[in-house]
Design a protein around this motif. Structure first.
Motif, PDB file in Angstrom:
ATOM      1  N   SER A   1     -32.640  -4.734 -12.648  1.00  9.87           N
ATOM      2  CA  SER A   1     -32.131  -5.495 -11.503  1.00  9.87           C
ATOM      3  C   SER A   1     -30.667  -5.146 -11.319  1.00  9.87           C
ATOM      4  CB  SER A   1     -32.297  -7.004 -11.713  1.00  9.87           C
ATOM      5  OG  SER A   1     -31.542  -7.429 -12.842  1.00  9.87           O
ATOM      6  N   GLY A   2     -30.228  -5.189 -10.099  1.00  5.98           N
ATOM      7  CA  GLY A   2     -28.839  -4.859  -9.806  1.00  5.98           C
ATOM      8  C   GLY A   2     -28.347  -5.592  -8.566  1.00  5.98           C
ATOM      9  N   ALA A   3     -27.055  -5.812  -8.535  1.00  4.88           N
ATOM     10  CA  ALA A   3     -26.428  -6.480  -7.385  1.00  4.88           C
ATOM     11  C   ALA A   3     -25.025  -5.923  -7.214  1.00  4.88           C
ATOM     12  CB  ALA A   3     -26.386  -7.999  -7.594  1.00  4.88           C
ATOM     13  N   GLY A   4     -24.637  -5.731  -5.990  1.00  2.00           N
ATOM     14  CA  GLY A   4     -23.301  -5.223  -5.705  1.00  2.00           C
ATOM     15  C   GLY A   4     -22.754  -5.818  -4.425  1.00  2.00           C
ATOM     16  N   SER A   5     -21.478  -5.996  -4.389  1.00  2.00           N
ATOM     17  CA  SER A   5     -20.827  -6.558  -3.201  1.00  2.00           C
ATOM     18  C   SER A   5     -19.454  -5.925  -3.046  1.00  2.00           C
ATOM     19  CB  SER A   5     -20.713  -8.080  -3.308  1.00  2.00           C
ATOM     20  OG  SER A   5     -19.900  -8.443  -4.409  1.00  2.00           O
ATOM     21  N   PHE A   6     -19.012  -5.843  -1.804  1.00  2.00           N
ATOM     22  CA  PHE A   6     -17.711  -5.263  -1.495  1.00  2.00           C
ATOM     23  C   PHE A   6     -17.157  -5.955  -0.269  1.00  2.00           C
ATOM     24  CE2 PHE A   6     -15.285  -2.384   1.215  1.00  2.00           C
ATOM     25  CZ  PHE A   6     -14.228  -2.065   0.385  1.00  2.00           C
ATOM     26  N   SER A   7     -15.884  -6.248  -0.305  1.00  2.00           N
ATOM     27  CA  SER A   7     -15.204  -6.835   0.852  1.00  2.00           C
ATOM     28  C   SER A   7     -13.776  -6.302   0.889  1.00  2.00           C
ATOM     29  CB  SER A   7     -15.199  -8.370   0.780  1.00  2.00           C
ATOM     30  OG  SER A   7     -14.481  -8.808  -0.368  1.00  2.00           O
ATOM     31  N   GLY A   8     -13.290  -6.040   2.075  1.00  2.00           N
ATOM     32  CA  GLY A   8     -11.942  -5.516   2.229  1.00  2.00           C
ATOM     33  C   GLY A   8     -11.284  -6.028   3.496  1.00  2.00           C
ATOM     34  N   ASP A   9     -10.000  -6.292   3.402  1.00  2.00           N
ATOM     35  CA  ASP A   9      -9.201  -6.750   4.537  1.00  2.00           C
ATOM     36  C   ASP A   9      -7.963  -5.882   4.628  1.00  2.00           C
ATOM     37  OD1 ASP A   9     -10.976  -8.841   5.058  1.00  2.00           O
ATOM     38  OD2 ASP A   9      -9.931 -10.195   3.681  1.00  2.00           O
ATOM     39  N   GLY A  10      -7.608  -5.513   5.819  1.00  2.00           N
ATOM     40  CA  GLY A  10      -6.404  -4.727   6.036  1.00  2.00           C
ATOM     41  C   GLY A  10      -5.714  -5.124   7.322  1.00  2.00           C
ATOM     42  N   ALA A  11      -4.405  -5.120   7.288  1.00  2.00           N
ATOM     43  CA  ALA A  11      -3.624  -5.503   8.467  1.00  2.00           C
ATOM     44  C   ALA A  11      -2.351  -4.684   8.514  1.00  2.00           C
ATOM     45  CB  ALA A  11      -3.295  -6.995   8.448  1.00  2.00           C
ATOM     46  N   ILE A  12      -1.999  -4.235   9.707  1.00  2.00           N
ATOM     47  CA  ILE A  12      -0.775  -3.475   9.947  1.00  2.00           C
ATOM     48  C   ILE A  12      -0.042  -4.114  11.108  1.00  2.00           C
ATOM     49  CG2 ILE A  12       0.205  -1.255  10.614  1.00  2.00           C
ATOM     50  CD1 ILE A  12      -2.158   0.101   9.367  1.00  2.00           C
ATOM     51  N   ARG A  13       1.218  -4.392  10.897  1.00  2.00           N
ATOM     52  CA  ARG A  13       2.060  -4.953  11.959  1.00  2.00           C
ATOM     53  C   ARG A  13       3.386  -4.214  11.961  1.00  2.00           C
ATOM     54  NH1 ARG A  13       2.714 -11.305  12.161  1.00  2.00           N
ATOM     55  NH2 ARG A  13       0.506 -11.015  12.727  1.00  2.00           N
ATOM     56  N   ARG A  14       3.722  -3.643  13.094  1.00  2.00           N
ATOM     57  CA  ARG A  14       4.933  -2.847  13.198  1.00  2.00           C
ATOM     58  C   ARG A  14       5.696  -3.236  14.448  1.00  2.00           C
ATOM     59  NH1 ARG A  14       4.070   3.372  14.145  1.00  2.00           N
ATOM     60  NH2 ARG A  14       3.749   2.580  16.243  1.00  2.00           N
ATOM     61  N   ASN A  15       6.983  -3.368  14.303  1.00  2.00           N
ATOM     62  CA  ASN A  15       7.859  -3.719  15.420  1.00  2.00           C
ATOM     63  C   ASN A  15       9.137  -2.901  15.280  1.00  2.00           C
ATOM     64  OD1 ASN A  15       9.200  -4.840  17.534  1.00  2.00           O
ATOM     65  ND2 ASN A  15       9.179  -6.935  16.786  1.00  2.00           N
ATOM     66  N   GLU A  16       9.342  -1.983  16.204  1.00  2.00           N
ATOM     67  CA  GLU A  16      10.494  -1.090  16.152  1.00  2.00           C
ATOM     68  C   GLU A  16      11.267  -1.188  17.457  1.00  2.00           C
ATOM     69  OE1 GLU A  16       8.381   2.326  13.363  1.00  2.00           O
ATOM     70  OE2 GLU A  16       8.850   2.736  15.465  1.00  2.00           O
ATOM     71  N   ARG A  17      12.582  -1.261  17.342  1.00  2.00           N
ATOM     72  CA  ARG A  17      13.430  -1.307  18.522  1.00  2.00           C
ATOM     73  C   ARG A  17      14.714  -0.539  18.226  1.00  2.00           C
ATOM     74  NH1 ARG A  17      15.101  -6.669  22.084  1.00  2.00           N
ATOM     75  NH2 ARG A  17      16.117  -5.534  23.787  1.00  2.00           N
ATOM     76  N   LEU A  18      15.006   0.419  19.080  1.00  2.00           N
ATOM     77  CA  LEU A  18      16.160   1.284  18.880  1.00  2.00           C
ATOM     78  C   LEU A  18      16.715   1.664  20.242  1.00  2.00           C
ATOM     79  CD1 LEU A  18      17.879   2.846  16.786  1.00  2.00           C
ATOM     80  CD2 LEU A  18      16.308   4.761  17.079  1.00  2.00           C
ATOM     81  N   THR A  19      18.001   1.452  20.441  1.00  2.00           N
ATOM     82  CA  THR A  19      18.682   1.789  21.692  1.00  2.00           C
ATOM     83  C   THR A  19      19.925   2.593  21.358  1.00  2.00           C
ATOM     84  OG1 THR A  19      17.868  -0.246  22.737  1.00  2.00           O
ATOM     85  CG2 THR A  19      19.704   0.887  23.803  1.00  2.00           C
ATOM     86  N   LEU A  20      19.934   3.859  21.749  1.00  2.00           N
ATOM     87  CA  LEU A  20      21.037   4.749  21.415  1.00  2.00           C
ATOM     88  C   LEU A  20      21.257   5.749  22.539  1.00  2.00           C
ATOM     89  CD1 LEU A  20      20.116   5.573  17.701  1.00  2.00           C
ATOM     90  CD2 LEU A  20      22.013   4.147  18.433  1.00  2.00           C
ATOM     91  N   ARG A  21      22.428   6.314  22.576  1.00  5.06           N
ATOM     92  CA  ARG A  21      22.777   7.411  23.465  1.00  5.06           C
ATOM     93  C   ARG A  21      23.519   8.452  22.636  1.00  5.06           C
ATOM     94  NH1 ARG A  21      22.910   5.876  29.029  1.00  5.06           N
ATOM     95  NH2 ARG A  21      24.469   7.483  29.415  1.00  5.06           N
TER      96      ARG A  21
END
Length: 241
Positions: free
Chosen positions: A136-156
């Protein structure tokens, strides 16, 4: 033993790289060895007589860059062009995944020409061929991933045309260094632009630069504090856990 001493000496030398900068502000990078300096000091090719129009030598109006009504946009090697960088990007990504699996297998030999009964006599107490195999065998897998990016650049930044390609596209390169107390901020911009994308104010936005490479960083006292020590970097590479 000699190899260990050499290794320790090398590690000590790496750790003493910053000792010569104690109490001193970071130095600027030399400009003389850059492509900008070479492009500005190169002599442009002379104009051919057939390229000039009759209006170019008129006393009231001419089509040159230095004239009152002439096109003053950068177009030749060595000309200066202003790049406007206004980056305001936001990105959010979220992923969830789950997987589960169960299974069971069993095999029994209760009767086979009387062979299981004969085999049971020679098996240890409690063993029987009646239930030969059971898994007999049992297996389980769960995964969560999140990406949050905020970039601000003002140049001359002012860039220089360092090369004009055969198809008319211009390659630009610009660097800027600003030192405040013990911290030096560096800005590098390179890429390819089309002459028709340059505005009448001799400016171009970063989103019209092909193959744009924009680097904004710094070096100095604050950057050294924020950077991990060389021992920590080695430990992260060597340690398996």
């Amino acid at each position: 033993m000699h190899r260990f001493a050499i290794l320790v000496l090398c590690l000590f030398t790496l750790g003493c790289e910053r000792l010569d900068r104690i109490g001193q502000a970071p130095g600027f990078n030399p400009v003389e060895a850059t492509a900008q300096h070479h492009a500005m000091h190169s002599i442009p090719l002379p104009e051919r007589a057939g390229d000039r129009r009759p209006t170019d030598t008129a006393s009231i109006w001419s089509a040159g860059q230095k004239s009152l009504l002439g096109d003053r946009r950068a177009s030749r090697r060595g000309d200066i062009l202003t790049v406007v960088i206004e980056i305001d990007d936001r990105a959010e990504m979220s992923n969830n995944s789950a997987r589960a699996r169960t299974g069971s297998e069993s095999m029994s030999v209760s009767s086979l020409f009387g062979l299981p009964q004969r085999v049971d006599r020679h098996l240890p107490d409690g063993a029987s061929m009646g239930d030969a195999v059971a898994t007999s065998g049992a297996g389980s897998f769960s995964g969560d991933g999140a990406i949050r990016r905020n970039e601000r650049l003002t140049l001359r930044v002012a860039t220089t045309i360092v090369e004009q390609l055969p198809n008319g596209v211009l390659r630009i390169e610009g660097t800027q260094e600003v030192r405040v107390n013990q911290e030096l901020r560096e800005l590098v911009v390179t890429g390819y632009v089309r002459p028709e994308d340059i505005s009448r104010r001799n400016e171009i936005t970063y989103d019209k630069i092909a193959g744009a490479r924009i680097a904004y960083g710094g070096r100095g006292l604050i950057s050294d504090v924020q950077r991990p020590r060389w021992g920590q970097d080695m430990a992260d590479i060597v340690l398996p856990f």
